[in-house]
Design a protein around this motif. Sequence first.
Motif, PDB file in Angstrom:
ATOM      1  N   HIS A   1       0.835  -1.203   0.000  1.00  0.00           N
ATOM      2  CA  HIS A   1       0.000   0.000   0.000  1.00  0.00           C
ATOM      3  C   HIS A   1       0.870   1.254   0.000  1.00  0.00           C
ATOM      4  O   HIS A   1       0.558   2.232  -0.687  1.00  0.00           O
ATOM      5  N   TYR A   2       1.969   1.241   0.752  1.00  0.00           N
ATOM      6  CA  TYR A   2       2.879   2.385   0.796  1.00  0.00           C
ATOM      7  C   TYR A   2       3.505   2.622  -0.579  1.00  0.00           C
ATOM      8  O   TYR A   2       3.644   3.770  -1.011  1.00  0.00           O
ATOM      9  N   LEU A   3       3.880   1.536  -1.250  1.00  0.00           N
ATOM     10  CA  LEU A   3       4.567   1.658  -2.537  1.00  0.00           C
ATOM     11  C   LEU A   3       3.617   1.986  -3.691  1.00  0.00           C
ATOM     12  O   LEU A   3       4.067   2.484  -4.726  1.00  0.00           O
ATOM     13  N   THR A   4       2.330   1.698  -3.535  1.00  0.00           N
ATOM     14  CA  THR A   4       1.404   1.895  -4.655  1.00  0.00           C
ATOM     15  C   THR A   4       0.419   3.043  -4.440  1.00  0.00           C
ATOM     16  O   THR A   4      -0.447   3.250  -5.279  1.00  0.00           O
TER      17      THR A   4
ATOM     18  N   TYR B   1      10.672  -0.725  -0.400  1.00  0.00           N
ATOM     19  CA  TYR B   1       9.978   0.039   0.650  1.00  0.00           C
ATOM     20  C   TYR B   1      10.957   0.920   1.408  1.00  0.00           C
ATOM     21  O   TYR B   1      10.720   2.114   1.591  1.00  0.00           O
ATOM     22  N   TRP B   2      12.071   0.345   1.856  1.00  0.00           N
ATOM     23  CA  TRP B   2      13.026   1.128   2.644  1.00  0.00           C
ATOM     24  C   TRP B   2      13.698   2.206   1.806  1.00  0.00           C
ATOM     25  O   TRP B   2      13.992   3.290   2.299  1.00  0.00           O
TER      26      TRP B   2
ATOM     27  N   HIS C   1      13.950   8.001   1.136  1.00  0.00           N
ATOM     28  CA  HIS C   1      13.853   9.165   0.256  1.00  0.00           C
ATOM     29  C   HIS C   1      12.764  10.127   0.744  1.00  0.00           C
ATOM     30  O   HIS C   1      12.946  11.341   0.732  1.00  0.00           O
ATOM     31  N   ASN C   2      11.628   9.570   1.183  1.00  0.00           N
ATOM     32  CA  ASN C   2      10.508  10.405   1.603  1.00  0.00           C
ATOM     33  C   ASN C   2      10.775  11.168   2.899  1.00  0.00           C
ATOM     34  O   ASN C   2      10.274  12.270   3.074  1.00  0.00           O
ATOM     35  N   VAL C   3      11.534  10.590   3.825  1.00  0.00           N
ATOM     36  CA  VAL C   3      11.747  11.259   5.112  1.00  0.00           C
ATOM     37  C   VAL C   3      13.068  12.028   5.178  1.00  0.00           C
ATOM     38  O   VAL C   3      13.305  12.751   6.145  1.00  0.00           O
ATOM     39  N   ALA C   4      13.912  11.911   4.171  1.00  0.00           N
ATOM     40  CA  ALA C   4      15.243  12.529   4.209  1.00  0.00           C
ATOM     41  C   ALA C   4      15.164  14.041   4.395  1.00  0.00           C
ATOM     42  O   ALA C   4      15.888  14.603   5.227  1.00  0.00           O
ATOM     43  N   ARG C   5      14.299  14.708   3.660  1.00  0.00           N
ATOM     44  CA  ARG C   5      14.217  16.175   3.749  1.00  0.00           C
ATOM     45  C   ARG C   5      13.766  16.609   5.146  1.00  0.00           C
ATOM     46  O   ARG C   5      14.321  17.531   5.732  1.00  0.00           O
ATOM     47  N   HIS C   6      12.783  15.924   5.689  1.00  0.00           N
ATOM     48  CA  HIS C   6      12.289  16.242   7.031  1.00  0.00           C
ATOM     49  C   HIS C   6      13.371  15.992   8.087  1.00  0.00           C
ATOM     50  O   HIS C   6      13.592  16.811   8.983  1.00  0.00           O
ATOM     51  N   LEU C   7      14.049  14.854   7.985  1.00  0.00           N
ATOM     52  CA  LEU C   7      15.123  14.528   8.926  1.00  0.00           C
ATOM     53  C   LEU C   7      16.249  15.549   8.846  1.00  0.00           C
ATOM     54  O   LEU C   7      16.782  15.976   9.873  1.00  0.00           O
ATOM     55  N   LEU C   8      16.606  15.925   7.643  1.00  0.00           N
ATOM     56  CA  LEU C   8      17.683  16.908   7.447  1.00  0.00           C
ATOM     57  C   LEU C   8      17.334  18.232   8.120  1.00  0.00           C
ATOM     58  O   LEU C   8      18.170  18.826   8.800  1.00  0.00           O
TER      59      LEU C   8
ATOM     60  N   ALA D   1       6.773   4.661  -9.037  1.00  0.00           N
ATOM     61  CA  ALA D   1       7.923   4.859  -9.927  1.00  0.00           C
ATOM     62  C   ALA D   1       9.231   4.669  -9.154  1.00  0.00           C
ATOM     63  O   ALA D   1      10.176   4.054  -9.649  1.00  0.00           O
ATOM     64  N   ALA D   2       9.278   5.176  -7.916  1.00  0.00           N
ATOM     65  CA  ALA D   2      10.473   4.998  -7.086  1.00  0.00           C
ATOM     66  C   ALA D   2      10.678   3.536  -6.734  1.00  0.00           C
ATOM     67  O   ALA D   2      11.813   3.057  -6.676  1.00  0.00           O
ATOM     68  N   ALA D   3       9.593   2.799  -6.508  1.00  0.00           N
ATOM     69  CA  ALA D   3       9.693   1.365  -6.208  1.00  0.00           C
ATOM     70  C   ALA D   3      10.253   0.613  -7.410  1.00  0.00           C
ATOM     71  O   ALA D   3      11.090  -0.286  -7.262  1.00  0.00           O
TER      72      ALA D   3
END
Length: 189
Positions: free
Chosen positions: A48-51, A94-95, A100-107, A58-60
């Motif tokens: 569900h996360y990937l689709t 998934y990982w 990729h999705n959380v990198a900007r927030h973490l940074l 596309a990233a998957a």
Amino acid sequence: MPEHSHEFGKYGARGVKGSEAVSRVLDSLAGGIATPVTVRRGLMARLHYLTRTPHAWAAAREAGLTVTDRTVRAWLAGTRNPTAANLERIDRAYWTVRRHNVARHLLRRLNSAGGTRVELHPLNQSQVPRPRQRVVEYRALNVRRWDRIVEAWAAADAEALDGAWTDVIEDLGSQWGQYEYVTNVGFAA
């Protein structure tokens, strides 16, 4: 200036590369689905996360999940089960997408307020013969710029992460080589 450790553990020292420890902490900060992919619930959550968006799908695909849309629909419906190799690809994709999705927030969190304090716990020398033991102590430093570290972590590039982490620990001065391998690295964001 010390050089990199070429024969780490030769005399019994134990620990992990500092960059690996940093990667583990970033993984835990990123969160994610805790249920293993081998359990139906974990598989469904990852699919569900990937689709859920075209961008995630596309990233998957970019991350190595190369199955047809029909196959994914069958997995989601429960009429077919993925092979062990596809389960591994799903988990890896998934990982990759999650990082990729959380990198900007973490940074943003790590760079805020002038950086993040990092604690370095020295390597374990309990198995090293006494004459060969170094005097290594707990150290802390403030990392002000996390850009290269988070970028390498998000790309799952271990070599770039190691290089970025080495650049950070060189701020410890002439003792930085003693912290190339550690038992733990701790920080929070």
